[in-house]
Design an enzyme around this catalytic site. Structure first.
Site, PDB file in Angstrom:
ATOM      1  N   TRP A 130      -1.285  12.969  -7.250  1.00 58.27           N
ATOM      2  CA  TRP A 130      -0.456  11.765  -6.976  1.00 58.27           C
ATOM      3  C   TRP A 130       0.112  11.256  -8.277  1.00 58.27           C
ATOM      4  O   TRP A 130      -0.616  10.982  -9.217  1.00 58.27           O
ATOM      5  CB  TRP A 130      -1.362  10.734  -6.329  1.00 58.27           C
ATOM      6  CG  TRP A 130      -0.640   9.600  -5.729  1.00 58.27           C
ATOM      7  CD1 TRP A 130       0.284   9.648  -4.758  1.00 58.27           C
ATOM      8  CD2 TRP A 130      -0.808   8.240  -6.042  1.00 58.27           C
ATOM      9  NE1 TRP A 130       0.696   8.412  -4.451  1.00 58.27           N
ATOM     10  CE2 TRP A 130       0.047   7.513  -5.209  1.00 58.27           C
ATOM     11  CE3 TRP A 130      -1.605   7.531  -6.947  1.00 58.27           C
ATOM     12  CZ2 TRP A 130       0.141   6.148  -5.254  1.00 58.27           C
ATOM     13  CZ3 TRP A 130      -1.511   6.172  -6.987  1.00 58.27           C
ATOM     14  CH2 TRP A 130      -0.648   5.500  -6.148  1.00 58.27           C
ATOM     15  N   TYR A 178      -9.547   6.971  -7.316  1.00 55.30           N
ATOM     16  CA  TYR A 178      -8.964   6.436  -6.087  1.00 55.30           C
ATOM     17  C   TYR A 178      -9.890   5.443  -5.392  1.00 55.30           C
ATOM     18  O   TYR A 178      -9.515   4.309  -5.088  1.00 55.30           O
ATOM     19  CB  TYR A 178      -8.645   7.610  -5.166  1.00 55.30           C
ATOM     20  CG  TYR A 178      -7.865   7.291  -3.922  1.00 55.30           C
ATOM     21  CD1 TYR A 178      -6.497   7.078  -3.982  1.00 55.30           C
ATOM     22  CD2 TYR A 178      -8.490   7.227  -2.679  1.00 55.30           C
ATOM     23  CE1 TYR A 178      -5.766   6.817  -2.825  1.00 55.30           C
ATOM     24  CE2 TYR A 178      -7.771   6.965  -1.529  1.00 55.30           C
ATOM     25  CZ  TYR A 178      -6.408   6.758  -1.610  1.00 55.30           C
ATOM     26  OH  TYR A 178      -5.686   6.493  -0.472  1.00 55.30           O
ATOM     27  N   VAL A 220      -3.243   0.703  -3.103  1.00 54.85           N
ATOM     28  CA  VAL A 220      -3.563   1.813  -4.001  1.00 54.85           C
ATOM     29  C   VAL A 220      -2.565   2.952  -3.841  1.00 54.85           C
ATOM     30  O   VAL A 220      -2.123   3.555  -4.815  1.00 54.85           O
ATOM     31  CB  VAL A 220      -4.999   2.317  -3.726  1.00 54.85           C
ATOM     32  CG1 VAL A 220      -5.350   3.491  -4.633  1.00 54.85           C
ATOM     33  CG2 VAL A 220      -5.997   1.187  -3.915  1.00 54.85           C
ATOM     34  N   GLU A 221      -2.186   3.242  -2.602  1.00 52.72           N
ATOM     35  CA  GLU A 221      -1.308   4.381  -2.329  1.00 52.72           C
ATOM     36  C   GLU A 221       0.124   4.145  -2.797  1.00 52.72           C
ATOM     37  O   GLU A 221       0.745   5.010  -3.401  1.00 52.72           O
ATOM     38  CB  GLU A 221      -1.294   4.683  -0.826  1.00 52.72           C
ATOM     39  CG  GLU A 221      -2.502   5.447  -0.323  1.00 52.72           C
ATOM     40  CD  GLU A 221      -2.463   6.922  -0.712  1.00 52.72           C
ATOM     41  OE1 GLU A 221      -1.467   7.365  -1.302  1.00 52.72           O
ATOM     42  OE2 GLU A 221      -3.443   7.618  -0.425  1.00 52.72           O
ATOM     43  N   SER A 222       0.675   2.995  -2.468  1.00 53.67           N
ATOM     44  CA  SER A 222       2.125   2.798  -2.648  1.00 53.67           C
ATOM     45  C   SER A 222       2.507   1.428  -3.166  1.00 53.67           C
ATOM     46  O   SER A 222       3.697   1.145  -3.288  1.00 53.67           O
ATOM     47  CB  SER A 222       2.822   3.007  -1.298  1.00 53.67           C
ATOM     48  OG  SER A 222       2.379   2.022  -0.364  1.00 53.67           O
TER      49      SER A 222
END
Length: 529
Positions: free
Chosen positions: A7, A245, A139-141
């Site tokens: 990522w 993560y 966290v992701e986006s």
């Protein structure tokens, strides 16, 4: 994310995606983790005078405690339901300090999350899942619905194409379900539930698998068992990104649950629905749909980033998210104008035309033209007429999710992305400005110079460039793999070979190296599949 490549940050911090790794110097000392309790001692009771009859003591009713659902602030509703343990681990402390150090990031996240967060929280409560999952898009986006990684992961929940399709997220010319907030939330929660079942209820393992894939986590668990080592998340040997993560999620969850303790104030989000799903059951031009709802096209698209073109998908899905107070008037307009949601023009086929060329000219697809004209093949004849569904407004009106576009490191007035020009012999401000299609005055200003200043060979100049109308630009870092060439990489990301060379100062006579990192400026609306 299952099978997702490493990522990569699409952007730098301001207007950011997930926060970049802070340096050790940026880590601050945490506020105390415990507070001394203050105990008030009640004064001794006094006896009532003997000659006075004893008065009944009135009981003071305590105000009932509000439930999470009764809170005014949606973040408070989330914080009251965070139950997963937060590990006493240096990585958790590291990222917790980072979030505390960067309150502007939390303000940005809260602003982006405002239209969608209530919907996500409701779904998590209905499915009786851990409320920590509502924070995964942080966290992701960073709650950017247009977030895009070099591994082709897209949307709030960062689905890669294959996993998205496996969980029912359609991706085509018109529509990308990975950016459909409601559909992708349903898919993400189903995927996370499946992973949790796979790992016998261990949410840390499930969340780690969401990032790097269940197979990788299972392999790490088997390895530790063979070596008689513990198999908890923090004992597993996992990729660096995955190792960070789960701690990132723990850190943000701890802060949301204890804002006062850490001296952090996340801008409140009103605990009530903002958007409602409507289904007109027919294709709608987004310009017409916006008129029905009495909002701007830009606002409508900011709520519905899944639609790549000027209309909803011809064969569905047709649903839209609109402000909840606009639902009745929207549906009334749909019924009143049933069948008029898309404009049709009458086009005379010209010599040399093909159905593909006509579709390209009118920003549509061959299938749409065939459907509109009852055609079973692609045969057309010059002089004949075709009905072509087309947009009611110019392309510039359909700027996808402009309100949610990341600021990157530059101001909106400067442009969408940055290039660097190395001054060569014979260059001048005028020739460089002409080459990059910018003004001499702007070029000089961006570099803190005057248009008449002398340039020196080898000097680096900053050039701010804009994407085309409707483009949503993201910076993508791509690691060269076996078999890659400059042209194949350019084709994959829908950019020009010459731009790839220019962005990375490549020499066309040299081969690319395996693992070499290339910087690309990608319009994510063009690489949805």
């Amino acid at each position: 994310m299952k099978l997702k490549y490493s990522w990569i940050l699409a952007l730098v911090l301001t207007g950011c995606q997930t926060p970049q790794q802070p340096t050790e110097q940026e880590v601050t000392e945490l506020p105390p983790t415990t507070q001394e309790s203050q105990v008030e001692v009640a004064p001794p009771a006094q006896e009532a005078p003997k000659e006075t009859a004893q008065q009944p003591v009135e009981e003071v009713e305590k105000a009932p405690e509000l439930t999470p659902q009764q809170q005014q602030d949606l973040w408070k509703r989330i914080g009251m339901q965070l139950k997963l343990p937060v590990a006493d681990d240096k990585k958790v402390e590291y990222y917790r300090n980072w979030y505390i150090k960067h309150p502007s990031h939390l303000r940005t996240v809260s602003k982006r999350a405002e239209p969608y967060l209530y919907l996500i929280v409701e779904k998590i409560e209905q499915k009786n899942l851990p409320m920590e999952l509502a924070l995964l898009p942080v966290v992701e986006s960073s709650f950017d619905a247009f977030a895009y990684s070099h591994g082709s992961a897209a949307g709030l929940w960062q689905f890669i194409p294959g996993t998205g399709k496996w969980y029912g997220l359609e991706q085509n010319y018109w529509y990308d379900g990975r950016r459909d907030v409601e559909a992708s939330t349903d898919a993400a929660l189903k995927y996370l539930s499946d992973l949790n079942n796979r790992f016998d209820g261990n949410w840390n393992h499930a969340i780690a698998s969401y990032n790097s894939g269940g197979g990788r986590v299972s392999s790490a668990i088997r390895k530790n068992r063979r070596l008689n080592k513990p198999t908890d998340f923090f004992s597993l040997e996992l990729p660096q990104e995955t190792s960070a993560y789960v701690p990132k999620l723990m850190a943000i969850a701890d802060i949301v649950a204890h804002q006062e303790k850490y001296g952090v104030e996340i801008p409140p989000i009103e605990n009530k629905p903002v958007l409602v799903k409507v289904d007109p059951k027919e294709q709608l031009d987004l310009g017409i749909a916006a008129q029905y709802a009495d909002i701007t096209v830009k606002e409508l698209q900011s709520y519905n980033p899944a639609y790549n073109q000027w209309a909803t998908a011809p064969d569905g899905p047709h649903q839209l998210l609109i402000p909840i107070d606009k639902k009745d008037q929207f549906m009334a307009q749909v019924e009143k104008n049933r069948g008029k949601g898309v404009k049709l023009i009458r086009y005379k086929v010209q010599p040399g035309d093909s159905l593909g060329l006509i579709a390209q000219k009118h920003n549509t697809t061959i299938k749409v033209i065939q459907t509109a004209n009852g055609m079973s093949n692609v045969n057309i004849r010059a002089g004949h007429y075709l009905l072509i569904p087309t947009s009611t407004k110019s392309n510039s009106a359909y700027i996808l999710s402009a309100e949610n576009r990341l600021k990157q490191t530059q101001s909106r007035s400067r442009g969408d992305y940055k290039e660097t020009h190395t001054v060569k012999s014979g260059d001048s401000f005028w020739t460089i400005a002409k080459q990059h299609n910018v003004s001499v005055q702007s070029l000089a200003k961006w570099n803190g110079m005057a248009p008449k200043d002398t340039l020196r060979v080898g000097q680096k100049l900053v050039v701010w460039k804009k994407g085309s109308a409707g483009a949503v630009m993201r910076t993508v870092y791509y690691n060269v793999r076996s078999g890659d060439s400059i042209s194949s990489i350019a084709h994959r990301f829908k950019v020009r070979t010459s731009d790839v060379i220019k962005w990375n100062n490549l020499n066309t006579s040299k081969y690319l190296k395996l693992g070499q990192k290339l910087k690309l400026y990608v319009d994510v609306t063009k690489v949805t599949v």
